[in-house]
Design a protein around this motif. Structure first.
Motif, PDB file in Angstrom:
ATOM      1  N   MET A  34     -76.357   3.574   6.216  1.00  0.00           N
ATOM      2  CA  MET A  34     -76.904   3.196   4.913  1.00  0.00           C
ATOM      3  C   MET A  34     -75.847   3.237   3.817  1.00  0.00           C
ATOM      4  SD  MET A  34     -79.837   2.291   5.694  1.00  0.00           S
ATOM      5  CE  MET A  34     -80.131   1.743   4.029  1.00  0.00           C
ATOM      6  N   VAL A  35     -74.862   4.107   3.934  1.00  0.00           N
ATOM      7  CA  VAL A  35     -73.764   4.128   2.953  1.00  0.00           C
ATOM      8  C   VAL A  35     -73.019   2.800   2.979  1.00  0.00           C
ATOM      9  CG1 VAL A  35     -71.579   5.220   2.332  1.00  0.00           C
ATOM     10  CG2 VAL A  35     -73.517   6.627   3.032  1.00  0.00           C
ATOM     11  N   ALA A  36     -72.615   2.375   4.174  1.00  0.00           N
ATOM     12  CA  ALA A  36     -71.863   1.120   4.287  1.00  0.00           C
ATOM     13  C   ALA A  36     -72.703  -0.073   3.866  1.00  0.00           C
ATOM     14  CB  ALA A  36     -71.372   0.944   5.732  1.00  0.00           C
ATOM     15  N   LEU A  37     -73.973  -0.097   4.260  1.00  0.00           N
ATOM     16  CA  LEU A  37     -74.839  -1.227   3.904  1.00  0.00           C
ATOM     17  C   LEU A  37     -75.049  -1.324   2.404  1.00  0.00           C
ATOM     18  CD1 LEU A  37     -77.559  -1.186   6.697  1.00  0.00           C
ATOM     19  CD2 LEU A  37     -76.043  -3.088   6.138  1.00  0.00           C
ATOM     20  N   ASN A  38     -75.316  -0.188   1.745  1.00  0.00           N
ATOM     21  CA  ASN A  38     -75.527  -0.218   0.298  1.00  0.00           C
ATOM     22  C   ASN A  38     -74.262  -0.679  -0.437  1.00  0.00           C
ATOM     23  OD1 ASN A  38     -78.230   0.562   0.285  1.00  0.00           O
ATOM     24  ND2 ASN A  38     -77.734   2.732   0.275  1.00  0.00           N
ATOM     25  N   LEU A  39     -73.124  -0.147  -0.004  1.00  0.00           N
ATOM     26  CA  LEU A  39     -71.864  -0.584  -0.631  1.00  0.00           C
ATOM     27  C   LEU A  39     -71.619  -2.068  -0.376  1.00  0.00           C
ATOM     28  CD1 LEU A  39     -69.527   2.434   0.236  1.00  0.00           C
ATOM     29  CD2 LEU A  39     -70.358   1.788  -2.035  1.00  0.00           C
ATOM     30  N   PHE A  40     -71.912  -2.531   0.823  1.00  0.00           N
ATOM     31  CA  PHE A  40     -71.696  -3.933   1.169  1.00  0.00           C
ATOM     32  C   PHE A  40     -72.611  -4.848   0.360  1.00  0.00           C
ATOM     33  CE2 PHE A  40     -72.354  -7.649   4.005  1.00  0.00           C
ATOM     34  CZ  PHE A  40     -71.045  -8.096   4.049  1.00  0.00           C
ATOM     35  N   VAL A  41     -73.857  -4.430   0.185  1.00  0.00           N
ATOM     36  CA  VAL A  41     -74.787  -5.216  -0.642  1.00  0.00           C
ATOM     37  C   VAL A  41     -74.256  -5.329  -2.061  1.00  0.00           C
ATOM     38  CG1 VAL A  41     -77.087  -5.227  -1.678  1.00  0.00           C
ATOM     39  CG2 VAL A  41     -76.815  -4.689   0.740  1.00  0.00           C
ATOM     40  N   TYR A  42     -73.785  -4.220  -2.602  1.00  0.00           N
ATOM     41  CA  TYR A  42     -73.300  -4.228  -3.988  1.00  0.00           C
ATOM     42  C   TYR A  42     -72.050  -5.091  -4.128  1.00  0.00           C
ATOM     43  CZ  TYR A  42     -71.811  -2.524  -8.544  1.00  0.00           C
ATOM     44  OH  TYR A  42     -71.425  -2.450  -9.863  1.00  0.00           O
ATOM     45  N   GLU A  43     -71.120  -4.979  -3.173  1.00  0.00           N
ATOM     46  CA  GLU A  43     -69.888  -5.761  -3.263  1.00  0.00           C
ATOM     47  C   GLU A  43     -70.141  -7.251  -3.015  1.00  0.00           C
ATOM     48  OE1 GLU A  43     -66.480  -4.454  -1.184  1.00  0.00           O
ATOM     49  OE2 GLU A  43     -66.600  -2.381  -1.902  1.00  0.00           O
ATOM     50  N   THR A  44     -71.117  -7.555  -2.161  1.00  0.00           N
ATOM     51  CA  THR A  44     -71.415  -8.951  -1.851  1.00  0.00           C
ATOM     52  C   THR A  44     -72.093  -9.656  -3.011  1.00  0.00           C
ATOM     53  OG1 THR A  44     -71.639  -8.440   0.498  1.00  0.00           O
ATOM     54  CG2 THR A  44     -72.630 -10.497  -0.262  1.00  0.00           C
ATOM     55  N   THR A  45     -73.050  -8.975  -3.646  1.00  0.00           N
ATOM     56  CA  THR A  45     -73.823  -9.600  -4.731  1.00  0.00           C
ATOM     57  C   THR A  45     -73.265  -9.285  -6.117  1.00  0.00           C
ATOM     58  OG1 THR A  45     -75.326  -7.701  -4.876  1.00  0.00           O
ATOM     59  CG2 THR A  45     -75.895  -9.449  -3.320  1.00  0.00           C
ATOM     60  N   GLY A  46     -72.567  -8.152  -6.234  1.00  0.00           N
ATOM     61  CA  GLY A  46     -72.049  -7.749  -7.534  1.00  0.00           C
ATOM     62  C   GLY A  46     -73.112  -7.245  -8.480  1.00  0.00           C
ATOM     63  N   GLY A  49     -72.569  11.305   9.594  1.00  0.00           N
ATOM     64  CA  GLY A  49     -72.627   9.941   9.066  1.00  0.00           C
ATOM     65  C   GLY A  49     -72.136   9.854   7.637  1.00  0.00           C
ATOM     66  N   PHE A  50     -72.634  10.748   6.779  1.00  0.00           N
ATOM     67  CA  PHE A  50     -72.198  10.722   5.380  1.00  0.00           C
ATOM     68  C   PHE A  50     -70.721  11.048   5.249  1.00  0.00           C
ATOM     69  CE2 PHE A  50     -76.783  11.424   4.198  1.00  0.00           C
ATOM     70  CZ  PHE A  50     -76.917  10.247   3.493  1.00  0.00           C
ATOM     71  N   ALA A  51     -70.234  11.985   6.073  1.00  0.00           N
ATOM     72  CA  ALA A  51     -68.834  12.380   5.976  1.00  0.00           C
ATOM     73  C   ALA A  51     -67.897  11.280   6.469  1.00  0.00           C
ATOM     74  CB  ALA A  51     -68.611  13.660   6.787  1.00  0.00           C
ATOM     75  N   SER A  52     -68.327  10.532   7.482  1.00  0.00           N
ATOM     76  CA  SER A  52     -67.438   9.535   8.081  1.00  0.00           C
ATOM     77  C   SER A  52     -67.540   8.155   7.446  1.00  0.00           C
ATOM     78  CB  SER A  52     -67.736   9.411   9.575  1.00  0.00           C
ATOM     79  OG  SER A  52     -69.059   8.935   9.774  1.00  0.00           O
ATOM     80  N   ALA A  53     -68.645   7.881   6.740  1.00  0.00           N
ATOM     81  CA  ALA A  53     -68.876   6.527   6.234  1.00  0.00           C
ATOM     82  C   ALA A  53     -67.754   6.069   5.303  1.00  0.00           C
ATOM     83  CB  ALA A  53     -70.219   6.464   5.510  1.00  0.00           C
ATOM     84  N   GLY A  54     -67.403   6.913   4.351  1.00  0.00           N
ATOM     85  CA  GLY A  54     -66.360   6.523   3.401  1.00  0.00           C
ATOM     86  C   GLY A  54     -65.023   6.298   4.076  1.00  0.00           C
ATOM     87  N   LEU A  71     -70.175  -2.387  13.459  1.00  0.00           N
ATOM     88  CA  LEU A  71     -70.058  -2.310  14.913  1.00  0.00           C
ATOM     89  C   LEU A  71     -70.344  -0.895  15.405  1.00  0.00           C
ATOM     90  CD1 LEU A  71     -66.887  -4.508  15.587  1.00  0.00           C
ATOM     91  CD2 LEU A  71     -69.204  -4.925  16.479  1.00  0.00           C
ATOM     92  N   LEU A  72     -69.840   0.093  14.683  1.00  0.00           N
ATOM     93  CA  LEU A  72     -70.113   1.489  15.039  1.00  0.00           C
ATOM     94  C   LEU A  72     -71.604   1.780  14.927  1.00  0.00           C
ATOM     95  CD1 LEU A  72     -69.029   4.318  15.724  1.00  0.00           C
ATOM     96  CD2 LEU A  72     -68.689   4.687  13.271  1.00  0.00           C
ATOM     97  N   ASP A  73     -72.219   1.265  13.865  1.00  0.00           N
ATOM     98  CA  ASP A  73     -73.654   1.445  13.667  1.00  0.00           C
ATOM     99  C   ASP A  73     -74.435   0.801  14.809  1.00  0.00           C
ATOM    100  OD1 ASP A  73     -75.792   2.453  12.321  1.00  0.00           O
ATOM    101  OD2 ASP A  73     -75.991   0.766  10.951  1.00  0.00           O
ATOM    102  N   MET A  74     -74.042  -0.411  15.190  1.00  0.00           N
ATOM    103  CA  MET A  74     -74.707  -1.100  16.292  1.00  0.00           C
ATOM    104  C   MET A  74     -74.564  -0.302  17.590  1.00  0.00           C
ATOM    105  SD  MET A  74     -74.104  -4.990  17.669  1.00  0.00           S
ATOM    106  CE  MET A  74     -72.540  -4.574  18.442  1.00  0.00           C
ATOM    107  N   ALA A  75     -73.392   0.282  17.793  1.00  0.00           N
ATOM    108  CA  ALA A  75     -73.165   1.074  19.008  1.00  0.00           C
ATOM    109  C   ALA A  75     -74.098   2.278  19.070  1.00  0.00           C
ATOM    110  CB  ALA A  75     -71.707   1.536  19.060  1.00  0.00           C
TER     111      ALA A  75
END
Length: 424
Positions: free
Chosen positions: A1-13, A124-129, A142-146
């Protein structure tokens, strides 16, 4: 969820898009909670858990392979699938634990499961960043999918009976009816979740209030989740993530510590912590979260976070174990309704809390949100205490009645045994 939220923000601004992403995820979980009881009545819990993981892993692959022009649509698909499948998996897992480990080991298994989840959250929280910053979003996805693939393989190995939920809803909806009526009720499966779900709430005294308290607790949880970044920024504007990360790590340690105590208690006594543990744990947890925003020194706040985590762990185990005491015919519906109330409470809370934080301090917002949970928890504890007094009184009355019957019989019921005993 950390990566997804950051990705949503960077993609849409836009921060609004990130909020929409979360809203869609919660709404999907809400709907899934309404239908999961019916699914578990038709399919085995094992198949529901398996396909929930396959669905989440598959949608992550869709996001990775999506062309740039379709990234926004792929993100919405991820939000829907993650929200719905996450709820389906959790409800199916919780409702099937008694069949996996046996009724007498429910509390131990629940505690072990929560410990694993807490450890995974910390990792998860420690490694996401680190993962996102060093190798990028694609590697994170990919890690999330795994992880979903690993979970699906694990589910395939779980010792769960392979049969369907085998007329679960039919038994509840058609009990006491002729076979034809039950068959007709089975044909109306789409509309049947409502009465069966309410039968689940009526199956045990106080269960409806317990589920309502869970929803109010989720409402309170939304407040500290939203207020933590704001409060952390006021403490250290240059490094706001430090306090948030430290707080959740200490919280997780408290949660894990509580699970160790609960596991040992369950193994030694063979008993679960029960409904009272849920009520008292909610009061302590809510009070601790309020105190965490009161501006105490960091060392004191760390102790408060530890207490909040321990109380949170206690409420999770006691609540899950209590719902698992329901008959298998109603258990899935009860957990589905619970997930619906939790998603509703958290979703509504995020909207109201986000608006309130623009005008009020984090302490005030968290105070009235968790204060509401404390009030409902006190009502719940009073209700449980009243039910236990009534049960004790009933047992005493029945014991006295049996003693009276042994001597005088029950003339009002036409019993002759008493007369025969007295003559003898």
């Amino acid at each position: 969820m950390v990566a997804l939220n950051l990705f949503v923000y960077e993609t849409t601004g836009r921060a609004l898009a990130m909020g929409l992403f979360m809203a869609v995820r919660l709404a999907s979980g809400f709907v899934a909670g309404l239908v999961v009881g019916g699914l578990l009545a038709r399919f085995s819990a094992k198949s529901v858990m398996l396909w929930a993981n396959v669905g989440q892993g598959g949608v992550m692959l869709v996001l990775i392979l999506a062309p740039e022009s379709l990234v926004t649509e792929a993100l919405m698909a991820v939000s829907v699938v993650i929200g719905a499948c996450g709820t389906l998996f959790m409800v199916a897992l919780r409702s099937s634990i008694p069949e996996m480990v046996g009724e007498d080991r429910r509390a131990w298994a629940n505690s072990l499961s929560i410990t694993g989840r807490s450890l995974a959250m910390v990792a998860g929280f420690a490694s996401a960043g680190v993962v996102v910053s060093l190798v990028g979003y694609t590697a994170a996805f990919l890690l999330d999918m795994a992880t979903f693939v690993v979970c699906a393989v694990t589910v395939a190995l779980l010792p769960i009976a392979g049969g369907k939920g085998a007329g679960i809803a039919q038994e509840a909806a058609g009990a006491g009816k002729p076979a034809g009526a039950a068959d007709k009720a089975a044909d109306r499966g789409v509309r049947r979740w409502r009465p069966v779900a309410f039968l689940a709430l009526a199956a045990a005294p106080g269960l409806g209030l317990m589920v309502a308290l869970r929803g109010v607790d989720a409402f309170g949880s939304s407040s500290h989740n939203a207020a933590l970044p704001v409060y952390s920024t006021s403490l250290d504007a240059s490094n706001p993530a430090v306090f948030v990360s430290a707080f959740w790590c200490v919280w997780a340690l408290g949660n894990i510590g509580a699970q160790q105590v609960i596991q040992r208690y369950a193994q030694r006594t063979g008993r679960s912590v029960g409904a009272l543990g849920f009520g008292y744990g909610t009061v302590v947890m809510s009070a601790a979260f309020i105190a965490a925003f009161a501006g105490f020194p960091l060392a004191v706040t760390a102790v408060i976070a530890l207490i909040a985590g321990a109380a949170d762990g206690l409420t999770e185990v006691s609540y899950t174990s209590h719902l698992q005491t329901l008959p298998a015919t109603l258990r899935g519906h009860a957990f589905g309704l619970s997930a619906t109330f939790e998603n509703l409470g958290f979703g509504v809370g995020m909207i109201l809390v986000a608006a309130a934080l623009d005008r009020f301090s984090p302490l005030a917002v968290v105070g009235w949100s968790h204060g509401a949970a404390i009030v409902v928890a006190v009502v719940f504890l009073l209700r449980v205490a009243a039910l236990r007094r009534a049960e004790r009184t009933g047992r005493t009355g029945r014991a006295g009645l049996r003693k009276e019957e042994a001597v005088e019989g029950r003339p009002d019921r036409g019993d002759r045994d008493g007369a025969e005993v007295s003559r003898g």
